[in-house]
Design an enzyme around this catalytic site. Structure first.
Site, PDB file in Angstrom:
ATOM      1  N   ASP A   8       0.872  -1.169   0.000  1.00 56.35           N
ATOM      2  CA  ASP A   8       0.000   0.000   0.000  1.00 56.35           C
ATOM      3  C   ASP A   8       0.914   1.226   0.000  1.00 56.35           C
ATOM      4  O   ASP A   8       1.397   1.642   1.051  1.00 56.35           O
ATOM      5  CB  ASP A   8      -0.906  -0.007   1.233  1.00 56.35           C
ATOM      6  CG  ASP A   8      -1.815   1.206   1.283  1.00 56.35           C
ATOM      7  OD1 ASP A   8      -2.245   1.678   0.211  1.00 56.35           O
ATOM      8  OD2 ASP A   8      -2.091   1.688   2.403  1.00 56.35           O
ATOM      9  N   GLU A  69      -1.543  -1.377  -4.740  1.00 57.63           N
ATOM     10  CA  GLU A  69      -2.752  -0.603  -4.993  1.00 57.63           C
ATOM     11  C   GLU A  69      -2.501   0.386  -6.124  1.00 57.63           C
ATOM     12  O   GLU A  69      -1.446   1.003  -6.206  1.00 57.63           O
ATOM     13  CB  GLU A  69      -3.175   0.143  -3.730  1.00 57.63           C
ATOM     14  CG  GLU A  69      -4.522   0.812  -3.869  1.00 57.63           C
ATOM     15  CD  GLU A  69      -5.008   1.389  -2.561  1.00 57.63           C
ATOM     16  OE1 GLU A  69      -5.593   0.638  -1.768  1.00 57.63           O
ATOM     17  OE2 GLU A  69      -4.782   2.591  -2.340  1.00 57.63           O
ATOM     18  N   ASP A 141      -2.085   1.110   7.442  1.00 62.92           N
ATOM     19  CA  ASP A 141      -1.347   0.898   6.191  1.00 62.92           C
ATOM     20  C   ASP A 141      -0.935  -0.565   6.029  1.00 62.92           C
ATOM     21  O   ASP A 141      -0.993  -1.114   4.926  1.00 62.92           O
ATOM     22  CB  ASP A 141      -0.115   1.813   6.131  1.00 62.92           C
ATOM     23  CG  ASP A 141      -0.508   3.278   6.168  1.00 62.92           C
ATOM     24  OD1 ASP A 141      -1.134   3.745   5.205  1.00 62.92           O
ATOM     25  OD2 ASP A 141      -0.206   3.945   7.174  1.00 62.92           O
TER      26      ASP A 141
END
Length: 173
Positions: A8, A69, A141
């Site tokens: 991420d 992502e 996160d």
């Protein structure tokens, strides 16, 4: 068994998670953490730190596949550019280690983990803990990175069963 690295990306903090996927589809937690990179003197040094730390994590855990992502358009153009650069440093780190990178939109990840593409952070954190049997609170996160890895595990399993490439799943007319 296949080991998957989830990332991420962020310009202040980059979430990282590693899971194992058994041949029967069972998921197992291996490692997770957040690279806190906001303290570097310059932005290029932040990018270097993302690259270096991800290379070290890959070396320590030996993932076979990676998922990251996709960048979404932020309200602030400067923030979006920095996020894109952080993501680029992460992609380069993974590719430099000979691993293919798979990309997922945030809504795809939330759908795979929570069941709705509009889930909030708390719902994602809770479901990651449930799916992987983790006790205690998860840093947001790191939870997102584990969610990305899980979304990839589910997607690759579906592709194997159905035999249709992911790019053909949603055809626009």
């Amino acid at each position: 068994m296949t080991r998957i690295l989830g990332i991420d990306p962020g310009s202040q903090r980059t979430g990282v998670g590693v899971i194992d996927v058994g041949d029967n589809g069972a998921l197992a937690h291996v490692w997770h953490g957040a690279l806190v990179i906001g303290g570097e003197a310059t932005f290029p040094l932040r990018l270097k730190r993302i690259f270096d730390e991800l290379c070290a994590i890959i070396g320590a855990h030996g993932p076979a596949e990676a998922a990251i992502e996709r960048v979404f358009m932020a309200r602030n153009a400067d923030s979006a550019l920095k996020l894109g650069q952080a993501r680029g440093a992460a992609v380069c780190a993974v590719v430099s280690q000979g691993i293919v990178v798979h990309e997922y939109a945030a809504t795809e990840v939330k759908q795979a983990v929570v069941g709705t593409g509009r889930a909030d952070k708390a719902q994602v954190q809770h479901m990651i803990g449930m799916i992987l049997g983790l006790k205690g609170p998860l840093q947001a996160d790191a939870a997102d990175a584990l969610a990305i890895a899980i979304a990839h595990a589910h997607t690759r399993s579906s592709i194997e069963r159905v035999g249709i490439p992911r790019t053909a799943w949603r055809r626009r007319r």
